[in-house]
Design an enzyme around this catalytic site. Structure first.
Site, short mmCIF file in Angstrom:
data_model
loop_
_atom_site.label_atom_id
_atom_site.label_comp_id
_atom_site.label_asym_id
_atom_site.label_seq_id
_atom_site.Cartn_x
_atom_site.Cartn_y
_atom_site.Cartn_z
N HIS A 29 0.83 -1.20 0.00
CA HIS A 29 0.00 0.00 0.00
C HIS A 29 0.87 1.25 0.00
O HIS A 29 1.98 1.23 0.52
CB HIS A 29 -0.89 0.01 1.25
N CYS A 32 0.85 -27.07 -16.00
CA CYS A 32 0.08 -25.82 -16.12
C CYS A 32 0.99 -24.60 -16.00
O CYS A 32 0.84 -23.63 -16.72
CB CYS A 32 -1.00 -25.75 -15.06
C1 LIG Z 1 -6.92 -11.32 4.14
C2 LIG Z 1 -5.71 -10.49 4.38
C3 LIG Z 1 -5.34 -9.49 3.47
C4 LIG Z 1 -4.25 -8.70 3.70
N1 LIG Z 1 -3.84 -7.83 2.74
C5 LIG Z 1 -2.72 -7.11 2.94
C6 LIG Z 1 -2.21 -6.27 1.92
O1 LIG Z 1 -2.70 -6.26 0.80
N2 LIG Z 1 -1.15 -5.48 2.20
C7 LIG Z 1 -0.54 -5.49 3.42
O2 LIG Z 1 0.37 -4.73 3.62
N3 LIG Z 1 -0.97 -6.34 4.37
C8 LIG Z 1 -2.02 -7.15 4.15
N4 LIG Z 1 -2.44 -8.01 5.11
C9 LIG Z 1 -1.72 -8.05 6.36
C10 LIG Z 1 -0.46 -8.85 6.29
O3 LIG Z 1 -0.70 -10.08 5.68
C11 LIG Z 1 0.04 -9.07 7.69
O4 LIG Z 1 0.15 -7.85 8.32
C12 LIG Z 1 1.40 -9.72 7.73
O5 LIG Z 1 1.45 -10.86 6.93
C13 LIG Z 1 1.72 -10.08 9.15
O6 LIG Z 1 2.94 -10.74 9.20
P1 LIG Z 1 3.42 -11.40 10.54
O7 LIG Z 1 4.77 -11.87 10.29
O8 LIG Z 1 3.19 -10.44 11.63
O9 LIG Z 1 2.38 -12.55 10.82
P2 LIG Z 1 2.32 -14.03 10.31
O10 LIG Z 1 2.64 -14.13 8.88
O11 LIG Z 1 1.03 -14.59 10.74
O12 LIG Z 1 3.49 -14.73 11.07
C14 LIG Z 1 3.41 -15.14 12.40
C15 LIG Z 1 4.07 -16.48 12.50
O13 LIG Z 1 4.18 -16.85 13.86
C16 LIG Z 1 4.05 -18.22 13.96
N5 LIG Z 1 3.70 -18.56 15.33
C17 LIG Z 1 2.59 -18.20 15.99
N6 LIG Z 1 2.60 -18.68 17.22
C18 LIG Z 1 3.74 -19.37 17.37
C19 LIG Z 1 4.32 -20.09 18.44
N7 LIG Z 1 3.71 -20.20 19.60
N8 LIG Z 1 5.50 -20.70 18.23
C20 LIG Z 1 6.13 -20.58 17.05
N9 LIG Z 1 5.64 -19.88 16.02
C21 LIG Z 1 4.46 -19.29 16.16
C22 LIG Z 1 2.95 -18.51 12.98
O14 LIG Z 1 2.93 -19.86 12.58
C23 LIG Z 1 3.29 -17.56 11.84
O15 LIG Z 1 4.05 -18.16 10.83
C24 LIG Z 1 -3.52 -8.85 4.88
C25 LIG Z 1 -3.85 -9.87 5.77
C26 LIG Z 1 -4.91 -10.71 5.50
C27 LIG Z 1 -5.18 -11.86 6.39
#
Ligand SMILES: Cc1cc2nc3c(=O)[nH]c(=O)nc-3n(C[C@H](O)[C@H](O)[C@H](O)COP(=O)(O)OP(=O)(O)OC[C@H]3O[C@@H](n4cnc5c(N)ncnc54)[C@H](O)[C@@H]3O)c2cc1C
Ligand SMILES: Cc1cc2nc3c(=O)[nH]c(=O)nc-3n(C[C@H](O)[C@H](O)[C@H](O)COP(=O)(O)OP(=O)(O)OC[C@H]3O[C@@H](n4cnc5c(N)ncnc54)[C@H](O)[C@@H]3O)c2cc1C
Lengths: 417, 492
Positions: free
Chosen positions: B51, B410
């Site tokens: 974004h 594919c």
């Molecule tokens: C439908 C949707 C649309 C979105 N669209 C956008 C977009 O277009 N643009 C944008 O900027 N953002 C978007 N987002 C937001 C973006 O996807 C998230 O903000 C981002 O992926 C978060 O990353 P993260 O690393 O914080 O979380 P995650 O990718 O969820 O990583 C957290 C990790 O922690 C691990 N974990 C959890 N608990 C434990 C534990 N106890 N022990 C070990 N490991 C653990 C999980 O398995 C996971 O792999 C969207 C999100 C969604 C769901």
């Protein structure tokens, strides 16, 4: 940029399933000189080698064979002829350069080639519709496989895919897989069919389900998959007349395997990419009575043309395509004609070929929209009427028209009444 | 005292943080992830939009507002360094009513305040000149040229590979079960594979961040899942927009988007459905959700392809923090506990900025390591055979025939690419899929899954039936054919 090593051939056959093998063999027997067959798999035969069940080739050879046996027969025939075979050869792109030159770019472990062919028989087969295409929602765990994949899993790779299964779809493929799973000790809890009638041959309903007491749920739909890592259950419901799920009938069937057998789709991407017209009714290309697509000199056969329930149909289409290619090469193409488009009337889903001119007698392949008894196939313009004791969408109907009849008619409509 | 930092969670945020920390001398970085591979939380199933940063109210959500704009800019460099394909295509927020036009002006003003460059409002004619496919009733649009799309799983994989090259350890299938705190300081994490001591624990656990925080005695926020569902169309299905098409946003979400993914598929989604706090694994798709997405997307464009052109549906869960804003902080109590939590959208866009912010805050709180002399900013992507010119193919294939053996028909993925993905860390069928796209085409793996499993079996030295789709518990089969009957009395 350098260009690819180019090989000039008279006939390029894309796809080494029964249609492609029959085409390559027939062409070579007729005396077409440089015949090349390419297939992306490691072995020839298309889907035949994964079909260890009988039911193949009876009409043609008077002997009921397994898919593997038939494949071997066809491969032997091609090996004894002067056909250049490339396996693990994936056709990436096809192009129409000119009337006498079509190209295909092929990637193989031995390098990349371009074939420049006078004629092409396109026999790339079909792919299976997936759970997403069947509108099944829910989670996306391991244990959801298409029927062909399950066959390949068990009979090529020796993997047992689950312990308790639900099969979505009661076409022949679904029925055969249900039996195959049962024989391997898997409990098939239900075969679920959307329509009020089974999608496959009655023979298969008896031999694959009834003989093994596998329940067939007609007018039912698989709605959703449940389970995190592996399928834990599926949700199934009854449907109303409009094929919509009735919420109050939803029930959960615990299982660890969902087999998707909801139909095949011709693989026409390469043809379409080269510019061929596609018939939305069949999903395959529009062809004339030579099985020639809208690209002159490019012919189609087998499941890539229209989904066939009988391997013999795929093979005879391959042979006709080969004969047409032979004539195309010998005569430098076909004469122009005023092609009549066959109109698909009531009671039918499609007719192949779609275009007729009356150069030759022609065999039509048709599929009924729904099952019925004591019907007639009508071509009003020819005042032709054929009585049929019973028709079922599962069984392709065939009908041969004489060239002179086609020539006589101004227009042609086929319907089932 | 051991100078180790444990990052909990190998999502885009955790890995961005690990990447930044890996540049420091004398600091050991360990990433702990419960899943079998990186990026399988929110980072896998999202819209993939970088974004531009006009969405978020800088007063209510200062972190979101600030970090998205900065993250967007950082991604231009990061993506290049890491060879992540990004389409910097820009986005259009479409207005279809008077009310919508008012919203556009608000967004424009907010964007200016947040420091988003080059925003402009276009009239209907201009919009249609740019995107002939937009719906007839579109009267205006906010044009934001700095927005882009990337493949979010490719991005996490690229980050992970770069981390590993810089000495980061990534432990997959390792669940954090506790945070050990002693005398007001963190000492490390208890995991399913034992204790890992650390001076710093960075909580980047996505949906589970609130639970990790509780393990450390921090309980001032909760995370709830907000589901978003998508439909992906066949590559041949169109028309596809060249830019990202947004509706005018509502208070809950930015709305259902119509976009072309970097791989070239038309994709629509997501909706926004709030789930109970314990529904953190419910990445279901639903009939109603998908129907809603379809309806909303149809309002933006003249015509969607037929329903038959849909090749896949999926859903993802946004980690929605109770306060609404990203939680980016270093706590005083317990000392050494760092949080990058509540990463709802635009967490992907903001990730690099979040990582730098975490580094800044850690430095303020006593992290005093200097930068490494030798740190590799670059990561090389694997070979993509179908992206090569034929002359390159002619050089590559004879040297390594497996690059001429197509396994995914594919998407045109070869055995060589699959083997490369496995060597780079894929251990599962999904791991291969997210690195190579094998199985993402119209047949959804029905043709290639087994061949890929066979390659995995060979490379990992395991029986083919035991190869998993997505980690332990998702084995392809339950054994070899006939194994069910073994040991049973067949004569019985
Ligand atoms: C439908 C949707 C649309 C979105 N669209 C956008 C977009 O277009 N643009 C944008 O900027 N953002 C978007 N987002 C937001 C973006 O996807 C998230 O903000 C981002 O992926 C978060 O990353 P993260 O690393 O914080 O979380 P995650 O990718 O969820 O990583 C957290 C990790 O922690 C691990 N974990 C959890 N608990 C434990 C534990 N106890 N022990 C070990 N490991 C653990 C999980 O398995 C996971 O792999 C969207 C999100 C969604 C769901
Ligand atoms: C599960 C199942 C059970 C069946 N049971 C029976 C039965 O009992 N009796 C019966 O008579 N019929 C049966 N049939 C039907 C019959 O097998 C088919 O009609 C027939 O196999 C179709 O042959 P084909 O040559 O058109 O296609 P296929 O057998 O699918 O062969 C096409 C080949 O082309 C290759 N190809 C495709 N694209 C490319 C490309 N780009 N480059 C290179 N190669 C390519 C494919 O990989 C494949 O090897 C069954 C079908 C199925 C699916």
């Amino acid at each position: 940029m350098r260009t690819l090593p180019t090989r000039r051939v008279d006939l390029l056959v894309v796809g080494g399933g029964p249609a492609g093998l029959a085409a390559a063999a027939r062409a070579s027997e007729l005396g077409v000189r440089r015949v090349v067959l390419v297939d992306e798999r490691r072995w020839l035969g298309g889907i035949l080698p994964q079909c260890i069940h009988p039911g193949f080739g009876f009409h043609r050879y008077g002997r009921d064979m397994t898919g593997c046996e038939l494949a071997e027969k066809l491969i032997d025939r091609v090996s004894s002829l002067d056909v250049d075979v490339y396996t693990e050869a994936h056709t990436v792109r096809m192009g129409y350069e000119s009337y006498l030159s079509k190209t295909a770019e092929v990637l193989t472990p031995r390098g990349a080639f371009r074939f420049r062919a006078k004629t092409v028989v396109y026999a790339a087969g079909a792919r299976e519709r997936t759970c997403f295409e069947a509108g099944i929602v829910g989670s996306r765990p391991a244990g959801v496989y298409t029927a062909g994949e399950v066959q390949e899993m068990m009979d090529v790779w020796g993997i047992l895919p689950g312990r308790e299964a639900v099969v979505a779809g009661s076409g022949d493929v679904g029925l055969i897989v249900a039996r195959r799973l049962t024989l391997e000790g898997v409990k098939v809890k239900a075969v679920v069919e959307l329509m009020p009638y089974p999608g496959g041959l009655l023979r298969n309903v008896v031999q694959c389900l009834e003989d093994y007491q596998i329940p067939l749920l007609l007018s039912h739909v698989v709605l959703a998959v449940e389970g995190s890592k592996r399928v834990e259950s599926v949700l199934v419901a009854e449907v109303d007349e409009n094929l919509r799920a009735r919420e109050e009938t939803v029930k959960r069937i615990p299982c660890d395997l969902l087999v998707i057998a909801v139909g095949l789709i011709p693989r026409v991407e390469l043809l379409a990419g080269a510019g061929a017209m596609i018939d939305p009714k069949t999903g395959g290309p529009v062809v004339n009575e030579f099985l020639e697509t809208s690209l002159p000199g490019v012919f189609a056969a087998g499941n890539a043309l229209v989904i066939n329930d009988l391997v013999e149909h795929a093979m005879e289409q391959g042979e006709l395509a080969a004969e047409s290619a032979y004539r195309f090469i010998e005569d430098g193409g076909f004469r122009s004609a005023s092609w009549k488009r066959v109109r698909v009337g009531d009671g039918l889903r499609f007719v192949v070929p779609q275009l007729l001119a009356g150069f030759r007698d022609v065999k039509l392949y048709l599929r009924a929209s729904s099952p019925s008894e004591n019907t007639r196939l009508l071509i009003p313009e020819l005042e032709k009427s054929v009585r049929l004791r019973s028709v079922r969408p599962a069984e392709m109907i065939t009908l041969t028209l004489k060239a002179e009849d086609v020539l006589k008619a101004e227009r042609l409509t086929i319907k089932l009444v | 005292m051991l100078d180790r930092v444990v990052v909990v969670g190998a999502g885009v945020v955790g890995l961005s943080i690990a990447r930044v920390l890996s540049a420091l001398e004398g600091l050991e970085v360990v990433v702990v992830e419960k899943e079998a591979d990186v990026g399988w939380g929110a980072s896998k199933a999202n819209t993939g939009i970088i974004h531009s940063g006009y969405d978020d109210d800088p007063v209510k959500y200062p972190n979101r507002a600030r970090l998205a704009v900065k993250g967007n800019r950082l991604w231009t460099t990061w993506a290049e360094q890491l060879s992540i394909p990004v389409d910097w295509c820009g986005s259009l927020v479409l207005a279809r009513s008077l009310e919508d036009r008012r919203v556009l002006r608000k967004l424009l003003a907010r964007g200016i305040r947040n420091g988003v460059p080059a925003l402009r409002i276009l009239d209907g004619e201009e919009v249609r000149a740019l995107e002939p496919m937009v719906s007839e009733d579109v009267v205006e649009a906010l044009w934001s040229p700095t927005a882009g799309v990337l493949s979010p799983y490719e991005a996490t994989v690229a980050l992970a590979e770069n981390c590993v090259e810089n000495g980061v350890k990534i432990l997959t299938e390792t669940l954090v079960k506790g945070v050990r705190v002693k005398g007001g300081s963190v000492e490390g994490v208890e995991t399913s594979r034992g204790f890992i001591g650390a001076r710093w624990v960075v909580n980047a656990a996505g949906l589970y961040a609130d639970e990790i925080a509780r393990m450390a005695g921090v309980s001032d926020y909760t995370i709830t899942p907000r589901r978003g569902e998508y439909l992906v169309f066949d590559k041949d299905a169109g028309p596809k927009p060249s830019r990202i098409l947004f509706p005018s946003p509502t208070p809950v979400s930015k709305g259902v988007v119509v976009e072309t993914t970097v791989a070239g598929n038309l994709m629509i989604g997501p909706n926004a459905v709030d789930l109970p706090r314990d529904a953190k694994e419910e990445t279901y798709t639903t009939k109603e959700g998908l129907a809603y997405v379809w309806r909303e997307a149809s309002k933006l464009v003249k015509k969607l392809p037929g329903k038959r052109e849909v090749i896949r549906v999926f859903s993802g869960l946004r980690p929605q923090p109770s306060g609404g804003d990203f939680i980016v902080r270093v706590l005083e109590e317990p000392e050494g506990f760092v949080e990058a939590a509540g990463m709802r959208s635009p967490g992907l866009a903001a990730a690099p900025a979040v990582a730098l912010e975490i580094l800044r805050l850690m430095r303020l709180n006593g992290l005093d390591h200097g930068f490494k002399k030798r740190w590799k900013a670059e990561r090389r992507a694997g070979l993509r055979i179908m992206g090569l010119g034929w002359d390159m193919l002619e050089k590559t294939v004879p040297r390594n025939p497996s690059y001429g053996r197509v396994v995914c028909w594919c998407e045109g993925v070869t055995e060589g690419e699959v083997v490369d993905a496995i060597r780079r860390g894929a251990k599962t069928i999904d791991g291969v899929k997210f690195r190579t796209r094998a199985g993402m085409g119209r047949c959804q793996g029905a043709f290639c899954r087994l061949r890929i499993a066979a390659i995995l079996a060979r490379e990992l030295g395991k029986p083919i039936w035991s190869i998993t789709v997505k980690g332990t518990g998702s084995e392809l089969g339950v054994g070899d054919v006939k194994s069910l009957l073994e040991g049973e009395d067949v004569a019985d």
